[in-house]
Design a protein around this motif. Structure first.
Motif, PDB file in Angstrom:
ATOM      1  N   TYR A   1       0.744  -1.196  -0.069  1.00  0.00           N
ATOM      2  CA  TYR A   1       0.265   0.027   0.077  1.00  0.00           C
ATOM      3  C   TYR A   1       0.995   1.865   0.123  1.00  0.00           C
ATOM      4  CZ  TYR A   1      -2.266   3.913   2.608  1.00  0.00           C
ATOM      5  OH  TYR A   1      -3.346   5.024   2.878  1.00  0.00           O
ATOM      6  N   VAL A   2       2.180   0.913   0.338  1.00  0.00           N
ATOM      7  CA  VAL A   2       2.509   2.814   0.925  1.00  0.00           C
ATOM      8  C   VAL A   2       3.734   2.638  -0.005  1.00  0.00           C
ATOM      9  CG1 VAL A   2       2.825   3.143   3.052  1.00  0.00           C
ATOM     10  CG2 VAL A   2       4.683   1.634   2.640  1.00  0.00           C
ATOM     11  N   GLN A   3       4.107   1.404  -0.713  1.00  0.00           N
ATOM     12  CA  GLN A   3       4.882   1.472  -1.963  1.00  0.00           C
ATOM     13  C   GLN A   3       4.357   1.702  -3.604  1.00  0.00           C
ATOM     14  OE1 GLN A   3       6.077  -2.174  -3.083  1.00  0.00           O
ATOM     15  NE2 GLN A   3       6.988  -1.322  -5.138  1.00  0.00           N
ATOM     16  N   THR A   4       2.900   2.014  -3.199  1.00  0.00           N
ATOM     17  CA  THR A   4       2.031   1.965  -4.718  1.00  0.00           C
ATOM     18  C   THR A   4       0.804   3.937  -4.270  1.00  0.00           C
ATOM     19  OG1 THR A   4       0.162   0.571  -4.049  1.00  0.00           O
ATOM     20  CG2 THR A   4       2.402  -0.194  -5.213  1.00  0.00           C
ATOM     21  N   PHE A   5       1.075   3.862  -2.967  1.00  0.00           N
ATOM     22  CA  PHE A   5       0.525   5.094  -3.093  1.00  0.00           C
ATOM     23  C   PHE A   5       0.083   6.215  -4.156  1.00  0.00           C
ATOM     24  CE2 PHE A   5      -1.638   8.226  -1.099  1.00  0.00           C
ATOM     25  CZ  PHE A   5      -3.055   7.970  -0.178  1.00  0.00           C
ATOM     26  N   TYR A   6       1.250   6.634  -3.711  1.00  0.00           N
ATOM     27  CA  TYR A   6       1.234   8.002  -4.198  1.00  0.00           C
ATOM     28  C   TYR A   6       1.338   7.742  -6.125  1.00  0.00           C
ATOM     29  CZ  TYR A   6       1.401  10.752  -0.187  1.00  0.00           C
ATOM     30  OH  TYR A   6       1.172  11.532   0.854  1.00  0.00           O
ATOM     31  N   GLY A   7       2.131   6.985  -6.134  1.00  0.00           N
ATOM     32  CA  GLY A   7       2.483   6.140  -7.709  1.00  0.00           C
ATOM     33  C   GLY A   7       1.465   6.452  -8.126  1.00  0.00           C
TER      34      GLY A   7
END
Length: 487
Positions: free
Chosen positions: A245-251
């Motif tokens: 979740y945190v790896q892909t959130f902003y991307g």
């Protein structure tokens, strides 16, 4: 004094801090064993380069085994595999478990006794009644075929049902289930939904065998991503779904707003990565600014380590230096240094490591025997959902090159069992050259440092790597363009 503090003090007094290694011990006996071994995997860690270490244990003549698994988290996702049947469960660090199971029905007959048995027994019972963790995850993925109008309601209903079943069990055994595990499990389910929502557009397209290039995905699908809240908490870093979740959130949030991270093509066919790097710059700035320190260091490190396969070396070194500026004392700096070493091994123009293999037909070969041909190598497994999802797209690529004998599609299965491998080939109707390297520790998988499936490598006629990160078959136009450029 809490149990964990008391245990820590005892450890310090009796052995010294350097020897206070967290672990979980599992001993057991498998009646009617269907194979001579059992494989243990710890799927919980907070490394930026995922590492699911496995250990194969040979059963003794009575079917017994014993293993001590080093762990880093309080609650750990463990996997035991016997005869290609897997049992997923959580266990608390410090647990000392005794497992009994029937080899013919390993997952549905598993039962634990010993210290810490309550949590793993809950998940063992879940396998019997509704398929367990992986069945829940599979149901989440299948929800991806729904249209946006009823997708969110569907996945929320799945989560609520799973949570309600656990809560009923917890209430009936509230003196045995730790309260902090209940919080952990609720968060696990919550972020499984957020993770699924962030990936919904791509999942939806893959299930329906539709184009997955960002510009070809219907805009309404991205409305689901816009509904995902920003909820960051360092205490949740041991939860795998929180990690993705945190790896892909902003991307993915930026992609939902039309900020493409796709490779741009110049008129002469050369690649222009400026747009993609602009998005990476934007993502990392948002991570550094808005996430708490522990989450930010993990997310930024994971993004840099993952995306590095598509960057020139100088670009990676620039991002790694920026990471070190923000987190000079982070242990992830050492991991990024190791990533740099690995990039150089698989960098375009570097020779692909040679290996011997036996084909499905029994022919002994080496990779070097295929020099003079372009090789698209696919690491897969019959149990791997994403691998299966890519096969219809792979069929389209192979159809494009069906009359060209200078293109080889080499499938390397990590299936433990030969029957599962052969059945997978037949059931999915996978045309191409086939071989098998059993398990994550198989010789070819280790040689190419395969940590997940599917994984792909593109090798030119001279036996050298072509790109840092080989596109998947679902990136059909990109795969075809790359292969055609090598012929």
């Amino acid at each position: 004094m809490t149990k964990s503090i008391a245990a820590l003090l005892l450890c310090l007094i009796t052995a010294g801090a350097a020897f206070c290694q967290k672990s979980i011990t599992i001993s057991g006996k498998i009646t009617n064993p269907a194979s001579d071994n059992i494989i243990a995997v710890n799927a919980s860690n907070t490394r930026i380069v995922p590492e699911n270490k496995q250990e194969k244990l040979i059963l003794d003549s009575s079917g017994a085994f014993k293993i001590t698994i080093p762990v880093t988290e309080q609650y750990n996702w463990l996997i035991l595999v016997h005869n290609n049947i897997r049992l997923d469960f959580f266990a608390e660090e410090g647990s000392s478990l005794m497992l009994t199971a029937d080899g013919a029905h390993f997952d549905t007959t598993a039962h634990f006794t010993g210290r810490g048995m309550e949590i793993p027994n809950y998940f063992a019972a879940a396998v019997k009644s509704r398929g367990g963790i992986m069945a829940y995850y599979g149901s989440l993925q299948q929800m991806g075929q729904r249209e946006p109008s009823d997708y969110k309601q569907g996945i929320d209903s799945l989560k609520q049902k799973e949570q309600a079943i656990y809560d009923i069990a917890w209430m009936s055994k509230k003196n045995k289930f730790p309260k902090d595990f209940t919080d952990f499990w609720h968060s696990f389910l919550e972020y499984s939904v957020y993770d699924a929502m962030l990936n919904y557009p791509l999942t939806h397209q893959m299930i329906l065998h539709q184009p997955t290039e960002l510009q070809n995905i219907p805009k309404p699908l991205f409305d689901i991503i816009r509904q995902v809240p920003a909820k960051f908490d360092d205490k949740l870093l041991s939860i795998p779904f929180y990690q993705t979740y945190v790896q892909t959130f902003y991307g993915n949030k930026l992609s939902a707003e039309g900020f493409s991270n796709q490779v741009i093509r110049n008129p002469d066919g050369t690649e222009e990565r400026s747009k993609a790097l602009q998005q990476t710059d934007s993502v990392l700035k948002l991570v550094y600014k808005n996430m708490p320190s522990g989450t930010a260091s993990f997310a930024a490190g994971r993004i840099i380590a993952t995306e590095s396969k598509t960057w020139p070396l100088q670009t990676f070194e620039t991002y790694a230096a920026g990471f070190k500026t923000h987190f000079p004392k982070s242990g992830y700096n050492a991991e990024l240094e190791n990533v740099l070493k690995e990039i150089k091994k698989f960098y375009p123009g570097e020779p692909a490591a040679d290996f011997s293999f036996k084909t499905l037909e029994g022919k002994e070969m080496k990779l070097s025997d295929l020099k003079g041909k372009v090789v698209y190598m696919d690491f897969w497994a019959s149990w791997c959902g994403p691998c299966k999802g890519e096969m219809p797209f792979a069929k389209r690529v192979k159809e494009h090159f069906k009359d060209n004998e200078n293109v080889v599609f080499l499938y390397v299965s990590i299936d433990e069992k030969e029957d599962a491998w052969k059945n997978g080939i037949n059931n999915l109707n996978i045309a191409g050259m086939h071989t098998r390297t059993p398990g994550w520790g198989g010789e070819i998988a280790r040689l190419y440092e395969v940590q997940s499936v599917p994984s792909y490598f593109l090798i030119d006629k001279n036996g050298k790597f072509v790109v840092n990160k080989t596109p998947r078959p679902s990136q059909t136009d990109e795969v075809i363009r790359l292969i055609e450029g090598l012929l």
